[in-house]
Design a protein around this motif. Structure first.
Motif, PDB file in Angstrom:
ATOM      1  N   CYS A 103      -2.775  -4.107   3.481  1.00 15.90           N
ATOM      2  CA  CYS A 103      -1.381  -4.050   3.906  1.00 15.90           C
ATOM      3  C   CYS A 103      -1.168  -2.728   4.635  1.00 15.90           C
ATOM      4  CB  CYS A 103      -0.416  -4.205   2.726  1.00 15.90           C
ATOM      5  SG  CYS A 103      -0.591  -2.960   1.438  1.00 15.90           S
ATOM      6  N   SER A 104      -0.036  -2.582   5.266  1.00 17.29           N
ATOM      7  CA  SER A 104       0.204  -1.373   6.067  1.00 17.29           C
ATOM      8  C   SER A 104       1.696  -1.110   6.160  1.00 17.29           C
ATOM      9  CB  SER A 104      -0.383  -1.547   7.475  1.00 17.29           C
ATOM     10  OG  SER A 104       0.340  -2.546   8.174  1.00 17.29           O
ATOM     11  N   CYS A 105       2.025   0.036   6.724  1.00 12.91           N
ATOM     12  CA  CYS A 105       3.433   0.347   6.950  1.00 12.91           C
ATOM     13  C   CYS A 105       3.564   1.278   8.142  1.00 12.91           C
ATOM     14  CB  CYS A 105       4.056   0.991   5.708  1.00 12.91           C
ATOM     15  SG  CYS A 105       3.456   2.666   5.387  1.00 12.91           S
ATOM     16  N   GLY A 106       4.757   1.282   8.720  1.00 13.77           N
ATOM     17  CA  GLY A 106       5.130   2.243   9.741  1.00 13.77           C
ATOM     18  C   GLY A 106       6.418   2.920   9.300  1.00 13.77           C
ATOM     19  N   PHE A 107       6.575   4.187   9.609  1.00 10.61           N
ATOM     20  CA  PHE A 107       7.781   4.899   9.189  1.00 10.61           C
ATOM     21  C   PHE A 107       8.202   5.886  10.268  1.00 10.61           C
ATOM     22  CE2 PHE A 107       4.080   7.185   7.631  1.00 10.61           C
ATOM     23  CZ  PHE A 107       4.337   8.504   7.999  1.00 10.61           C
ATOM     24  N   PHE A 122       0.089   3.912   8.336  1.00  5.26           N
ATOM     25  CA  PHE A 122      -1.198   3.945   7.640  1.00  5.26           C
ATOM     26  C   PHE A 122      -1.463   2.598   6.980  1.00  5.26           C
ATOM     27  CE2 PHE A 122       1.988   5.561   4.687  1.00  5.26           C
ATOM     28  CZ  PHE A 122       1.750   4.825   3.531  1.00  5.26           C
ATOM     29  N   PRO A 123      -2.756   2.247   6.815  1.00  2.00           N
ATOM     30  CA  PRO A 123      -3.126   1.037   6.086  1.00  2.00           C
ATOM     31  C   PRO A 123      -3.550   1.393   4.669  1.00  2.00           C
ATOM     32  CG  PRO A 123      -5.014   1.801   7.320  1.00  2.00           C
ATOM     33  CD  PRO A 123      -3.921   2.833   7.518  1.00  2.00           C
ATOM     34  N   GLU A 124      -3.574   0.416   3.787  1.00  2.00           N
ATOM     35  CA  GLU A 124      -4.128   0.610   2.448  1.00  2.00           C
ATOM     36  C   GLU A 124      -4.871  -0.648   2.032  1.00  2.00           C
ATOM     37  OE1 GLU A 124      -2.706   1.905  -2.028  1.00  2.00           O
ATOM     38  OE2 GLU A 124      -1.935   0.083  -1.099  1.00  2.00           O
ATOM     39  N   LYS A 125      -6.113  -0.466   1.617  1.00  2.00           N
ATOM     40  CA  LYS A 125      -6.863  -1.566   1.028  1.00  2.00           C
ATOM     41  C   LYS A 125      -6.532  -1.622  -0.463  1.00  2.00           C
ATOM     42  CE  LYS A 125     -11.488  -3.097  -0.244  1.00  2.00           C
ATOM     43  NZ  LYS A 125     -12.910  -2.706  -0.365  1.00  2.00           N
ATOM     44  N   SER A 126      -6.158  -2.782  -0.943  1.00  2.00           N
ATOM     45  CA  SER A 126      -5.786  -2.907  -2.354  1.00  2.00           C
ATOM     46  C   SER A 126      -5.905  -4.365  -2.780  1.00  2.00           C
ATOM     47  CB  SER A 126      -4.354  -2.419  -2.575  1.00  2.00           C
ATOM     48  OG  SER A 126      -3.907  -2.722  -3.875  1.00  2.00           O
ATOM     49  N   LYS A 127      -6.332  -4.571  -4.008  1.00  2.00           N
ATOM     50  CA  LYS A 127      -6.349  -5.926  -4.560  1.00  2.00           C
ATOM     51  C   LYS A 127      -4.931  -6.459  -4.714  1.00  2.00           C
ATOM     52  CE  LYS A 127      -6.235  -4.101  -9.217  1.00  2.00           C
ATOM     53  NZ  LYS A 127      -4.799  -4.401  -9.314  1.00  2.00           N
ATOM     54  N   ASP A 128      -3.947  -5.546  -4.735  1.00  2.00           N
ATOM     55  CA  ASP A 128      -2.543  -5.926  -4.865  1.00  2.00           C
ATOM     56  C   ASP A 128      -1.840  -5.992  -3.512  1.00  2.00           C
ATOM     57  OD1 ASP A 128      -2.644  -5.941  -7.711  1.00  2.00           O
ATOM     58  OD2 ASP A 128      -2.515  -3.764  -7.720  1.00  2.00           O
ATOM     59  N   ALA A 131       2.991  -8.104   1.462  1.00  2.00           N
ATOM     60  CA  ALA A 131       4.021  -7.561   2.333  1.00  2.00           C
ATOM     61  C   ALA A 131       4.947  -6.622   1.560  1.00  2.00           C
ATOM     62  CB  ALA A 131       4.825  -8.696   2.957  1.00  2.00           C
ATOM     63  N   TYR A 132       5.230  -6.966   0.301  1.00  2.00           N
ATOM     64  CA  TYR A 132       6.126  -6.147  -0.515  1.00  2.00           C
ATOM     65  C   TYR A 132       5.531  -4.764  -0.775  1.00  2.00           C
ATOM     66  CZ  TYR A 132       9.081  -4.819  -4.502  1.00  2.00           C
ATOM     67  OH  TYR A 132       9.923  -4.160  -5.354  1.00  2.00           O
ATOM     68  N   ARG A 133       4.226  -4.703  -1.054  1.00  2.00           N
ATOM     69  CA  ARG A 133       3.597  -3.398  -1.275  1.00  2.00           C
ATOM     70  C   ARG A 133       3.641  -2.567   0.011  1.00  2.00           C
ATOM     71  NH1 ARG A 133       0.471  -0.840  -5.046  1.00  2.00           N
ATOM     72  NH2 ARG A 133      -0.946   0.765  -4.278  1.00  2.00           N
ATOM     73  N   GLY A 134       3.446  -3.215   1.149  1.00  2.00           N
ATOM     74  CA  GLY A 134       3.553  -2.502   2.416  1.00  2.00           C
ATOM     75  C   GLY A 134       4.933  -1.874   2.587  1.00  2.00           C
ATOM     76  N   GLU A 135       5.994  -2.626   2.226  1.00  2.00           N
ATOM     77  CA  GLU A 135       7.355  -2.089   2.303  1.00  2.00           C
ATOM     78  C   GLU A 135       7.518  -0.882   1.377  1.00  2.00           C
ATOM     79  OE1 GLU A 135       9.528  -3.150   4.402  1.00  2.00           O
ATOM     80  OE2 GLU A 135       8.958  -5.192   4.937  1.00  2.00           O
TER      81      GLU A 135
END
Length: 513
Positions: A103-107, A122-128, A131-135
């Motif tokens: 997932c990823s986000c922009g700010f 930035f992106p994040e690799k996660s088992k979780d 879209a919600y975690r990206g937010e």
């Protein structure tokens, strides 16, 4: 006066004190002499951070800020907050067709009076990943930047408007409790950092929701500024994911200001990680079992080549029936398997160990050369037991990325393992391993008896050595142990031991202080 370089003898008493030399430690030899054991120069003056970027660097988690750009004069953010003109906008993204673990986000933080702008992603690799975690990650980045500004000016007053198109994430951040995230709460690692460090800012934060993807219905120029920025952050977050298509995903790391992070097998454990912990425990148990010379199984080299995640997921779902290789071929066709890969898999299965994959492949493609080396290392028997190569998953993953099929690689890999188990001995495996041995076999009975004794010992210790909030762990029902695998009780025992250990560490630290 010194007798030697390190030993000093007292010759005069009652002199007026005068501070000279360096701080030191001494050991008394007798009433007349001491020995110098250590000395140090004057403390080095620590230069205090003077910019927001310097403060962020002290908090760890620098991976969040690698792409961050600051436009405008240094620390313009403080003046913008004081003037009430700061607008902070974020958006997250998740594209499961590219990766289910990314997932990823922009700010962006922008002064509406033109002082400056901070923008990043930035992106994040996660088992979780979702879209919600990206937010939530985007909101975390915004709050950390605001906290950094507050650290530079501890009595800063003013106002910031925080904007997102995810009402659920905004509501969660706005209503965070002061001191405790509820147990079992998803994405607790992100929420805890915000709760502990970012909820006591000296200036006001207001939270505003905007509709998502407004640029799909209106011209960009017709949108208000906060909606324009939200659309820009949506595009930026998506761009981060698309740039990683076909690339190795970044390693997951701890968040800024996160005091403790537990990683198992390179994966971060958070609330809801029970199945993931169970997988890694089972993997370790399997590795130790196969290392026993009395057990006929894959050797260590073969073991590391096997994609165990698919095996684990398939064993949970495997039906109890026998099938033929013809149905394996049919399954491959129905599930959009790469044609060249399917040809290799079916030919290898039909060969019954008489042909190596190296003999089957007709291409010198690097991916298939690696596949042949890996599958031949694992062997035909282990392959037919569902222990598929990591190279199989890698080839099919690249194929699905360019396919219109919306199936995830995880679902495809687990389906392949299930079909292989059906072909060979799914019914025997289920009845003799999963039911008989794990619940009622001699080894299981012995294991559960040891578990019962350990739990009874914990209950005997009672509430002593437990924090008030952990006393609920003593409420465990041992009556169900005989009719279960004992897995839940084993996890409960680990939780009890961890709680007692934490109590000892906390109280030991308090005594030292």
């Amino acid at each position: 006066v010194p007798n030697s370089r390190r030993r000093w003898k007292r010759v005069v008493e009652g002199c007026e004190q005068e501070i000279l030399g360096q701080p030191c430690n001494v050991r008394r030899q007798n009433d007349e002499s001491v020995t110098l054991t250590a000395s140090a120069g004057p403390p080095v003056a620590v230069e205090q951070p003077r910019t927001i970027r310097e403060i962020l660097g002290e908090w760890g988690g620098k991976w969040l800020w690698k792409s961050m750009r600051v436009l405008g004069e240094e620390n313009w953010l403080i003046e913008s907050i004081r003037a009430g003109s700061c607008l902070a906008v974020t958006d997250g993204s998740y594209i499961k067709e590219i990766s289910t673990e990314l997932c990823s986000c922009g700010f962006v933080l922008e002064c509406q009076e033109g002082r400056g702008r901070i923008i990043g992603s930035f992106p994040e690799k996660s088992k979780d990943a979702c879209a919600y975690r990206g937010e939530l990650l985007g909101l975390l980045a915004v709050h950390l930047l605001l906290l950094a500004a507050n650290k530079l000016e501890s009595d800063l007053e003013g106002k910031v408007e925080v904007v997102s198109d995810c009402l659920g994430a905004l509501s969660r951040i706005e209503s965070l409790p002061e001191n405790r995230i509820p147990s079992g709460c998803k994405h607790s690692d992100v929420l805890k950092v915000i709760m502990i460090h970012c909820k006591k800012l000296t200036f006001e934060c207001t939270y505003t929701h905007v509709d998502a993807h407004q640029d799909e219905r209106k011209a960009y120029a017709e949108l208000v500024r906060k909606s324009q920025l939200n659309c820009c952050m949506d595009s930026l977050a998506k761009k981060v994911i698309w740039l990683l298509k076909g690339e190795d995903l970044p390693i997951q790391e701890a968040l800024p200001l996160e005091p403790v992070a537990v990683f198992v097998g390179g994966e971060k454990m958070t609330s809801g990680s029970e199945d993931n912990i169970r997988f890694w425990c089972h993997r370790q148990v399997a590795k130790e079992a196969f290392a026993n010379s009395k057990v006929k199984g894959p050797n260590n080299e073969q073991f590391e080549e096997i994609h165990w995640r698919s095996c684990y997921g398939a064993l949970v779902k495997a039906p109890r029936m026998f099938q033929s290789i013809d149905l394996l071929e049919e399954w491959c066709e129905d599930n959009d398997t790469d044609e060249d890969l399917q040809e290799v898999l079916i030919a290898y299965a039909r060969g019954r160990g008489g042909r190596s994959v190296q003999e089957i492949i007709s291409t010198r493609n690097v991916s298939y050369v690696r596949l042949a080396r890996s599958m031949d290392s694992i062997g035909w028997r282990r392959f037919m037991e569902g222990m598929i190569s990591k190279e199989i998953v890698r080839i099919q993953s690249h194929y699905l990325e360019g396919s219109e099929n919306r199936m995830t690689i995880r679902k495809w890999a687990e389906g392949l393992v299930i079909k292989l188990l059906e072909v060979t001995h799914g019914q025997w495996l289920y009845r003799n391993v999963h039911v008989h041995d794990f619940k009622t076999g001699d080894l299981a009975s012995k294991r559960k008896e040891e578990l019962r004794k350990a739990l009874e010992d914990q209950l005997y210790q009672g509430e002593e050595g437990l924090e008030k909030e952990d006393e609920y762990l003593l409420d465990i029902n041992l009556d169900t142990l005989d009719d279960s695998s004992g897995e839940d009780q084993a996890i409960w025992l680990l939780a009890l031991k961890a709680a007692r250990e934490a109590y000892q560490l906390r109280n030991g630290r308090k005594r030292k202080i």
